[in-house]
Write an enzyme that holds these catalytic residues in place. Structure first.
Site, short mmCIF file in Angstrom:
data_model
loop_
_atom_site.label_atom_id
_atom_site.label_comp_id
_atom_site.label_asym_id
_atom_site.label_seq_id
_atom_site.Cartn_x
_atom_site.Cartn_y
_atom_site.Cartn_z
N ARG A 83 0.59 -0.99 0.37
CA ARG A 83 -0.02 -0.24 -0.03
C ARG A 83 0.84 1.28 -0.10
NH1 ARG A 83 -2.00 3.45 4.66
NH2 ARG A 83 -3.88 4.48 3.90
N HIS A 127 -2.77 11.02 0.07
CA HIS A 127 -2.41 11.14 2.42
C HIS A 127 -1.49 12.28 2.56
CE1 HIS A 127 -0.95 7.38 4.62
NE2 HIS A 127 -0.12 8.84 5.43
N GLU A 172 -7.64 8.33 6.22
CA GLU A 172 -7.37 9.04 7.94
C GLU A 172 -8.09 10.77 7.18
OE1 GLU A 172 -3.83 8.52 9.94
OE2 GLU A 172 -4.24 6.39 10.33
N ASN A 300 -7.73 2.45 10.05
CA ASN A 300 -6.61 2.12 10.44
C ASN A 300 -6.05 2.02 12.04
OD1 ASN A 300 -5.35 2.45 7.90
ND2 ASN A 300 -4.41 4.66 7.91
N TYR A 302 -4.30 1.79 15.48
CA TYR A 302 -3.26 1.78 16.32
C TYR A 302 -4.05 1.98 18.37
CZ TYR A 302 -0.41 3.75 12.21
OH TYR A 302 0.23 3.48 10.77
N GLU A 373 -3.80 -0.17 7.96
CA GLU A 373 -1.73 0.70 9.07
C GLU A 373 -3.08 0.20 9.95
OE1 GLU A 373 -1.17 4.80 9.34
OE2 GLU A 373 -1.79 5.16 7.10
C1 PNW Z 1 -1.66 7.81 11.11
N1 PNW Z 1 -3.19 11.09 16.19
O1 PNW Z 1 -1.20 8.80 11.55
C2 PNW Z 1 -0.51 7.89 9.18
O2 PNW Z 1 -1.91 7.41 8.15
C3 PNW Z 1 0.69 7.47 9.05
O3 PNW Z 1 1.01 8.83 7.53
C4 PNW Z 1 1.39 7.53 10.17
O4 PNW Z 1 3.12 7.69 9.66
C5 PNW Z 1 0.82 7.01 11.32
O5 PNW Z 1 -0.35 7.24 11.58
C6 PNW Z 1 1.70 6.96 12.64
O6 PNW Z 1 1.58 8.23 12.85
C7 PNW Z 1 -1.53 9.25 12.56
O7 PNW Z 1 -3.39 12.16 16.02
C8 PNW Z 1 -0.84 10.88 13.02
O8 PNW Z 1 -4.40 10.60 15.72
C9 PNW Z 1 -2.18 10.74 14.25
C10 PNW Z 1 -3.07 10.43 14.27
C11 PNW Z 1 -3.43 9.12 14.08
C12 PNW Z 1 -3.02 8.68 13.20
#
Ligand code: PNW
Length: 468
Positions: A83, A127, A172, A300, A302, A373
């Protein structure tokens, strides 16, 4: 506790799409080559005080020049899919008008290289790197940007649609809207709640217009959007905490899920935002465009947000929780629970991935879902030419077990993309945060697959995890 005793052997469904992800500005470099002109991230990163240590994506991982050997590395890891995102400013410099053949040629060569290695290309159109002239004309808070995005999407599909099956419109949009125009910690660094809400709407409108254009010209394509989703949990069952969770869930998740998958904005979210905007930017017919049917949904994942009711004088805890990325709800407190965190200070919460997948499937759609992601930043050390990253490996292991649990519970999850293939420009954090399965030395550009990459290659080979 060892990663080597966390669970039984598990196998994924046949054909599960194992991949890794990157984004153009984070890896390509060659910022001024091949006819590319500045995007909002060039401007932002070159503005004093915006990124850690003034880091920029000028060179990044130099992927623009190293693409063939990077694809060889992907093949060595056994990736079934890759991707990547297209830099709008490379293929349509300035964001309007004719295509730049040299820019398109780079992506054509990338896709051909992938296909020659049996790797399915998964193309993200946006992106976060809006061409600077479109920002100068108002950026995403301006309605016309949505039409410009659809035009650009058509141009990419015309050039690459014969060899790319999977197209993601936006990555995102929450980050583009609320970090870009709300808190201002991302490009273009503007800070106004009403602008952020307008930006969010116009991003989704652009998504819908692009889907309509691509559907018409590429009927075989699989079209989707990628949303970053979080479970939002109240810190206690006190009604005020529960209400705080409802508000943040509205802004983080339902702001995008509801228009895209149900064709409406949630009434409670609109009420929460009444002091910020009257939603006068939403025109008749917009939501029908926004909710144009898709083929897949990308998620995505996290971490989880745990929130509590406002307390007088409370301070936000981290840069991305800066007050104004939650317009109208700046007073909600984000609570840390003391569970292990990554180098981003994001709490590690694999069960939250199961909750997120089940929620989208149960409440929104029967469409195939993909984790586009998932990954973690940790501090790595190169020792004798090797990088051992047990914490990152354990993060992947725990989240893959969660993904498998969701499949067992009936979620149509069809693939998983690790974030990220390689260390790269982590936006406002520059090169100080490493998410890669492959280590990058930014002085020499030498790539070293970390132990998590070796492990992931074995996961792909087995189509699952060994007994641990
Ligand atoms: C995502 N938050 O970014 C992006 O899709 C990627 O490009 C990035 O490198 C990756 O996750 C890791 O950060 C985010 O603040 C950045 O909630 C910030 C947030 C969430 C996702």
């Amino acid at each position: 506790v060892g990663v080597l005793d966390q669970g039984p052997a598990i196998t994924f469904p046949p054909g599960f799409l194992w991949g890794a992800a990157t984004a153009a500005y984070q890896i390509e470099g060659a910022a001024t080559e091949g006819g590319r002109t500045p995007s909002i991230w060039d401007t932002f990163s070159h503005t004093e005080g915006r990124t850690v240590a003034g880091h920029t994506g000028d060179v990044a991982c130099d992927h623009y020049h190293r693409m063939p050997s990077d694809v060889r590395l992907m093949a060595e890891l056994g990736l079934k899919s890759y991707r990547f995102s297209v830099s709008w400013s490379r293929v349509q410099p300035g964001g309007t008008g004719a295509a730049n053949p040299e820019g398109l040629d780079f992506y054509r060569r990338l896709v051909d290289e992938l296909l020659a290695n049996g790797i399915e290309p998964w193309l993200t159109l946006y992106h976060w790197d809006l061409p600077q002239p479109l920002e100068d004309a108002g950026g995403w808070p301006a309605r016309d940007t949505a039409a410009r995005f659809a035009d650009y999407s058509q141009l990419v599909a015309d050039a690459l649609g014969d060899r790319v099956k999977y197209f993601t419109t936006l990555n995102e949009p929450w980050c583009s809207a609320f970090l870009g125009y709300g808190s201002g910690v991302h490009a273009p660094g503007r800070s106004d709640g009403a602008d952020a809400v307008r930006a969010g709407h116009h991003l989704m409108l652009g998504h819908g217009l692009a889907v309509q254009a691509l559907r018409a010209s590429r009927p075989q394509a699989q079209l989707g959007i990628t949303l970053n989703l979080y479970p939002v949990t109240p810190a206690s069952d006190a009604p005020a905490d529960v209400d705080a969770a409802r508000r943040i869930d509205g802004l983080a998740n339902r702001f995008f899920l509801d228009p895209v998958l149900r064709g409406s904005y949630p009434a409670d979210l609109q009420a929460d935002l009444r002091k910020v905007t009257d939603f006068g930017h939403v025109r008749d017919g917009d939501l029908a465009v926004v909710s144009t049917p898709l083929d897949v949904v990308g998620i995505n994942y996290y971490s989880r947000h745990v929130v509590a009711a406002p307390v007088e004088g409370a301070e936000p805890e981290a840069y991305w929780r800066a007050p104004s990325c939650w317009p109208g709800s700046e007073d909600v407190r984000f609570v840390t629970r003391g569970v292990p965190v990554t180098d981003m200070d994001w709490e590690i919460d694999a069960p939250g991935l199961v909750e997120t997948l089940e929620r989208v499937h149960r409440d929104y759609t029967d469409l195939p879902l993909y984790i586009t992601e998932n990954g973690s930043a940790f501090v790595d050390e190169v020792v004798d030419g090797r990088v051992d990253d047990p914490d990152r490996l354990a993060y992947f292991d725990a989240h893959l077990r969660a993904a498998h649990a969701a499949i067992s519970a009936g979620v149509p999850l069809k693939g998983y993309f690790a974030w990220s293939l390689m260390d790269n420009f982590e936006w406002a954090w520059g090169y100080t945060k490493r998410f890669g399965m492959v280590h990058v030395d930014y002085d020499t550009q030498v790539r070293i697959p970390k132990s998590s990459a070796r492990w992931y290659a074995e996961v792909i080979r087995r189509n699952g995890l060994a007994a641990q």
